[in-house]
Motif scaffolding. Structure first.
Motif: not given
Lengths: 481, 165
Positions: A3-12, B24, B89, B93, B102-103, B106, B157
């Motif tokens: 899931d790219p959304r999950e991937k984006y969150l991980e990187a963030a 990413f 995505v 985002y 976003y950051l 978060l 998320r």
């Protein structure tokens, strides 16, 4: 993880905790694309040894800049100093044989399918294999004339060319290559060596004080204390006995001998007392550190309870009391450390670790001399002291070497910076002369200020150079001694 | 037509966005540094017409993607559809702030995590501990940690999406 959304969150999340790109990254990109600017030299920050890598990089840049200004051009190719056969093919140059220095703005050069382009800095190129020492030696004069230093050359072989990036960057066969890394690696290596020497020093100091290699052992400390106290008691008894003999002795020679023995015994007793005090203090320090750890743990628990019940006044009071107790303990611990440092003369060691170590070596040598008078009886202690002595000597040698290396690098940097500043001064003076002749009085005035500023900078550099040279000279003399 | 900023200003403006994009895509930090640098070296060498920051960001991502594909080509075969999905995505985002908004969101949302979840997230992302190490540290079962982290990520998320929107 698909899931790219999950991937984006991980990187963030990673960026949130560990930070984003290095601030210097943009500077690095911009610097590698910008032609060198002579005036930057004046803005060089104060030199400090811990910025050694930066200085090393600057030195290489400075060297290149000198060459840019001073190097004679052997042909009319902009940015290329040729020392061999080549052909022009449109805007490019086909290298057939020989040596070349490529500077910023040089046209693309090719040879046997290899291509060097986009030089932003300075590159040394040889057609054929990586040169050996003899080949380098044969080119020494040409290299020197063109401001290329022969030391620390990192050659790479690519197709029909041997390439040495002196500073800046270039694109070789489509790949950007940077010279800075070389300097960083060299300095990082130096720093690692220094760090290792420091570790050796700490270990040797621990050993010299009878501490455990891998930490403090209360059992061992108790054993040492018992042994030392017994030894001290024996020495005190001998001193008392000698005193009695001295009172009744009439023979002058014997009196003299007894007095000499007495002095030695007293010095030995003093040394033993210091060792005992050191171990007692170390034990006390370790006890206190344990107590502090316990308090910290308790405090941590109390604080998390308080986070759950922020209105609980009793808890708040308890936290405050623990904090105060902790503060007090830390103060006491600091005092004990100071006492211990004083006991071992550590204040001096901190100022110059080498001096401190050398004093320890002297002390150990004296002790060993005494122990060797009864070698069988003291066999174990002699072996242990000899091991410590060896570690200390290794650490001292490593520190000396690191210090010498650092000093040499610093001296070379200052000299190069001075050279570059002098070249810049000459350029400014010429410009001012022309401005004055051309009746541009405003420009001439502006240049005057710049010249004054640069002259101040040069004066500072000369002072630095003088101090460093003196330091190097003194170190060399000390070594000879 | 927007005013044409100089290339150096563009490097500074867009470097964090390109770096984030490479992270990413899956580059580790060192590789992201290297490829970001390469991306801008290519950018600075090529002729370029400034048409606004968003088109510039897209253009730079195109260069970065190409360089990244070159770098990973030998080790992995990546379906084009997946890359396209990822790109859309990222664009959604990261938005016009190139990921800053976003950051920030978060950062705020992380503060809303409850005690153990927050600690688990910190141990996983700040200290880079494995799930079994986290389980040991928090006196939990490994499966429990897995669920805890999943829930924490979901919470983050949702929270970030609410704030960014």
């Amino acid at each position: 993880m698909n899931d790219p959304r999950e991937k984006y969150l991980e990187a963030a999340l990673d960026e949130l905790y560990l930070g984003g790109p290095d601030d210097e990254l943009a500077d690095k990109v911009i610097a590698s694309n910008r032609p060198p600017d002579l005036r930057l030299v004046k803005d060089t920050p104060a030199r400090r040894r811990r910025w050694l890598w930066l200085q090393a990089a600057c030195a290489v840049i400075a060297l290149g800049l000198i060459a840019l200004v001073l190097a004679p051009r052997e042909n009319e190719l902009p940015g290329v100093i040729a020392h061999g056969e080549f052909e022009r093919v449109g805007d490019e140059i086909e290298l057939n044989a020989g040596w070349y220095v490529l500077d910023t703005g040089a046209p693309a050069v090719t040879s046997d399918g290899t291509r060097i382009e986009q030089v932003a800095g300075r590159v040394l190129v040889k057609v054929g294999e990586i040169p050996d020492e003899n080949e380098l030696h044969a080119q020494r004069e040409w290299l020197r004339q063109n401001g290329v230093e022969e030391t620390d050359m990192n050659w790479i072989k690519t197709g029909g060319l041997a390439v040495c990036l002196l500073f800046g960057s270039a694109v070789i066969d489509g790949q950007p290559v940077f010279a800075q890394e070389k300097e960083r690696k060299r300095v990082a290596e130096l720093e690692r060596e220094l760090e290792k020497a420091r570790e050796d020093l700490e270990r040797a100091e621990r050993e010299a004080r009878g501490g455990e290699e891998d930490g403090f052992s209360a059992e061992r400390a108790e054993r040492d204390l018992t042994r030392l106290r017994k030894e001290l008691k024996d020495v005190d008894r001998k001193i008392e006995f000698n005193n009695e003999r001295l009172e009744h002795e009439e023979n002058e020679e014997k009196i003299e001998e007894l007095e000499r023995q007495q002095k030695e015994l007293e010095a030995h007793a003093e040394h033993l007392e210091r060792e005992i005090a050191g171990i007692e203090l170390t034990m006390e320090i370790h006890g206190m550190e344990r107590e502090i750890r316990e308090h910290e743990e308790a405090l941590e628990e109390l604080r998390s309870e308080l986070r759950r019940e922020p209105e609980n006044g009793e808890l708040r009071q308890e936290v405050r009391e623990h904090e105060e107790a902790l503060e007090e303990l830390r103060g006491e611990l600091e005092g004990l450390h100071e006492e211990l440092e004083e006991l071992w003369g550590e204040e001096e060691t901190e100022k110059d670790p080498i001096d401190g170590l050398e004093q320890m070596i002297d002390r150990l040598e004296e002790e060993l001399e005494g122990l060797r008078e009864a070698p069988e009886e003291n066999a174990d202690r002699i072996r242990s002291k000899e091991r410590t002595l060896k570690s200390l000597r290794t650490a001292v040698e490593a520190l000396h070497e690191a210090e010498r290396e650092e000093m040499r690098a610093e001296l070379a940097n200052v000299r190069k910076e001075l050279d570059v500043s002098l070249v810049e001064l000459k350029r400014l003076l010429d410009e001012r002369k022309n401005a004055a002749r051309g009746g541009e009085s405003d420009r001439a005035e502006e240049l005057k200020d710049e010249i004054n500023e640069l002259e101040d900078h040069i004066r500072g550099l000369r002072e630095d150079l003088e101090n460093l040279e003196r330091e190097v000279r003194e170190t060399e003399e000390e070594e000879e001694d | 037509m927007p005013a044409d900023p100089d290339r150096e200003a563009l490097v500074r403006e867009h470097l964090p966005g390109v770096w984030r994009y490479l992270r990413f895509l899956g580059c580790d930090r060192a590789l992201a540094d290297d490829l970001t640098q390469e991306t801008f070296m290519v950018f600075l060498r090529k002729p370029f017409n400034f048409l606004g920051h968003e088109p510039t960001a897209e253009y730079l991502r195109g260069i970065a993607r190409f360089i990244w594909l070159e770098a990973v080509r030998q080790n992995a075969k990546l379906p084009e559809a997946q890359i396209e999905a990822e790109d859309s995505v990222f664009t959604e985002y990261a938005g016009a702030s190139q990921g800053d908004a976003y950051l920030d969101a978060l950062r705020e949302c992380e503060k809303t995590l409850a005690g153990k979840s927050r600690e688990a997230v910190r141990l996983a992302y700040a200290d880079k501990l494995t799930q079994s190490q986290i389980a040991e540290r928090l006196d939990m079962k490994e499966n429990g940690v897995k669920t805890l982290l999943q829930r924490a990520r979901q919470h983050l998320r949702e929270c970030v999406e609410r704030r960014v929107k």
